[in-house]
Scaffold this active site. Structure first.
Site, PDB file in Angstrom:
ATOM      1  N   PHE A 164      32.162  -7.862 -22.677  1.00 14.50           N
ATOM      2  CA  PHE A 164      32.073  -6.720 -23.587  1.00 14.50           C
ATOM      3  C   PHE A 164      33.459  -6.457 -24.150  1.00 14.50           C
ATOM      4  O   PHE A 164      34.431  -6.384 -23.403  1.00 14.50           O
ATOM      5  CB  PHE A 164      31.560  -5.468 -22.861  1.00 14.50           C
ATOM      6  N   ASP A 191      41.136  -9.505 -21.909  1.00 11.70           N
ATOM      7  CA  ASP A 191      40.696  -8.154 -22.258  1.00 11.70           C
ATOM      8  C   ASP A 191      40.813  -7.304 -20.999  1.00 11.70           C
ATOM      9  O   ASP A 191      39.946  -7.340 -20.124  1.00 11.70           O
ATOM     10  CB  ASP A 191      39.265  -8.173 -22.789  1.00 11.70           C
ATOM     11  N   LYS A 250      41.433   2.103 -22.467  1.00 12.35           N
ATOM     12  CA  LYS A 250      40.880   3.096 -21.540  1.00 12.35           C
ATOM     13  C   LYS A 250      41.886   3.925 -20.735  1.00 12.35           C
ATOM     14  O   LYS A 250      42.135   5.070 -21.069  1.00 12.35           O
ATOM     15  CB  LYS A 250      39.868   2.402 -20.621  1.00 12.35           C
TER      16      LYS A 250
HETATM   17  C1  LIG Z   1      35.477  -0.256 -23.134  1.00  9.29           C
HETATM   18  C2  LIG Z   1      35.883  -1.648 -23.401  1.00  9.29           C
HETATM   19  C3  LIG Z   1      36.217  -2.078 -24.699  1.00  9.29           C
HETATM   20  C4  LIG Z   1      36.069  -1.195 -25.905  1.00  9.29           C
HETATM   21  O1  LIG Z   1      36.873  -0.070 -25.868  1.00  9.29           O
HETATM   22  P1  LIG Z   1      36.606   1.142 -26.909  1.00  9.29           P
HETATM   23  O2  LIG Z   1      37.776   2.047 -26.660  1.00  9.29           O
HETATM   24  O3  LIG Z   1      35.303   1.730 -26.584  1.00  9.29           O
HETATM   25  O4  LIG Z   1      36.633   0.541 -28.267  1.00  9.29           O
HETATM   26  C5  LIG Z   1      36.669  -3.369 -24.854  1.00  9.29           C
HETATM   27  N1  LIG Z   1      36.766  -4.203 -23.804  1.00  9.29           N
HETATM   28  C6  LIG Z   1      36.460  -3.838 -22.552  1.00  9.29           C
HETATM   29  C7  LIG Z   1      36.624  -4.794 -21.426  1.00  9.29           C
HETATM   30  C8  LIG Z   1      35.987  -2.554 -22.301  1.00  9.29           C
HETATM   31  O5  LIG Z   1      35.645  -2.185 -21.064  1.00  9.29           O
END
Ligand SMILES: *Cc1c(COP(=O)(O)O)cnc(C)c1O
Length: 391
Positions: free
Chosen positions: A130, A215, A244
């Protein structure tokens, strides 16, 4: 017609929180909840952390926003600290995880294309991953549910099985620019990558001249018991997305890169109006003050060990409700035998917030600052909930 003024893109719980302190939230009706969701891994230092509050208030009195047409001292300070504590040499600031990923993808494409390899634009991604909700991010994530109705998919993403190095190798072509992976898949259900897998991806990237993107939007900022999750594997990426936890609840994203990977990101190649504004930087620097303080991460690791020991015996005790526990540090996935949303609703009814994830998992993402009281309260709520689910 009864259409919500707030676009109904979320299935929301009918709770309105009014205030928070540490790991505890209070609703407008005065009900207290233990927050083991942290607003989806965001409030790493809990709610109303005194240092964050005072730093943000102090900045609010001075200056909020100037744009990136001018130097911003908070950016220079935060970038310096991120660089000093990571593999990276340089940082781009934005406002969210999806934007951090966009920046990572743009760096990767430009790295090759600015050197004349105009055909290199494809990125290998992992199934179950994700990366956010922009058009490129849902295309990278490749989840049908998130792509539904938003065709055409952004071109340039090739999905392989998470954890499978042979598939990754076979997916590499002349057009491949980069690979992107979460060290622990978060939304996918707290699925950790093995050390061998991350090392193998690094080796593949080196062999084929690709850029490796981690990520760490969810795993970063102490969530796994190290400041960055890649430290566990002793493997470094070329580019890393953060968000985050970085602002402790204030929207802040960052894309970190080596000088080599980012050497073509010159003036005019990328931008953000809000990214890294003085208010956001005050919040993120305050978070870093705490996380980088001597002994803080040791305390997180010790608290996580206590929590894990208790959760492991809880999972054994309730083997009709829980199948297993996985993850690292304060990023914990309870794979359920009962439906995860039913389990998390029961836990909520008993006074604790969790976050459902893929693969029938309930995520526990507590603030890094929890102590014995929070750990014991969480375990007793989980125990009670599991008992009730069997009756
Ligand atoms: C939450 C998340 C995102 C997206 O972050 P947003 O601030 O909602 O755009 C991208 N990558 C990972 C691994 C995430 O957990």
């Amino acid at each position: 017609m009864n259409f919500s003024t707030v676009m109904p893109t979320y299935g929301r719980n009918d709770l309105v929180f009014e205030k928070g302190k540490g790991a505890w939230l209070t609703t407008t009706e005065g009900r207290r909840f233990l927050d083991f969701g942290s607003g989806i891994a965001v409030t790493v230092l809990g709610h109303s952390h005194p240092h964050l509050v005072s730093e943000l208030k102090g900045q609010a009195d001075k200056l909020w926003h100037t744009s990136n047409l001018y130097r911003i001292s908070g950016q220079e300070k935060l970038a310096g600290r991120l660089v000093a504590n990571s593999f990276a040499d340089t940082v781009f600031f934005c406002n969210s995880g999806a934007e951090a990923i966009e920046c990572a993808l743009k760096i990767a494409r430009r790295f090759h294309q600015a050197q004349g390899a105009k055909h290199k634009y494809r990125v290998i991604t992992a199934r179950g991953g994700f990366h956010g909700r922009t058009l490129a991010a849902i295309s990278a994530g490749g989840q049908e549910k998130q792509l539904d109705g938003f065709a055409p998919k952004v071109d340039g993403f090739d999905q392989v099985s998470f954890g499978n190095l042979d598939e990754a190798r076979l997916a590499i072509t002349e057009q491949t620019a980069a690979m992107v992976v979460e060290p622990i898949q978060g939304e996918g259900g707290i699925v950790p990558a093995s050390v061998e897998y991350l090392k193998g991806l690094r080796a593949l990237a080196d062999e084929f001249g690709l850029l490796l993107i981690f990520d760490e939007v969810q795993t970063g900022l102490g969530r796994t018991g190290k400041v960055f999750a890649y430290e566990w594997a002793d493997v470094t990426p070329d580019i890393m997305a953060l968000a985050k936890g970085l602002g402790g609840g204030f929207p802040v994203g960052a894309c970190l890169a080596t000088e080599h990977a980012a050497k073509f990101m010159i003036a005019g190649t990328h931008g953000s109006t809000f990214g890294g504004n003085p208010l956001a930087m005050a919040a993120a620097n305050a978070v870093m003050d705490v996380i980088l303080a001597p002994g803080f991460m040791d305390g997180v690791a010790a608290a996580a060990d206590k929590l894990w020991a208790k959760i492991e015996s809880l999972v054994l005790k309730h083997d009709m409700v829980f199948e297993c526990v996985r993850g690292k540090g304060m990023m914990i996935g309870l794979k359920c035998k009962k439906t995860n949303t039913v389990v998390s609703a029961k836990i909520l009814a008993n006074g604790m917030l969790t976050v459902p994830a893929g693969d029938n998992v309930v995520r526990l993402l507590p603030p890094l600052t929890i102590g014995d009281l929070e750990i014991d309260s969480a375990i007793s709520i989980l125990d009670k909930s599991a008992n009730e689910l069997m009756n």
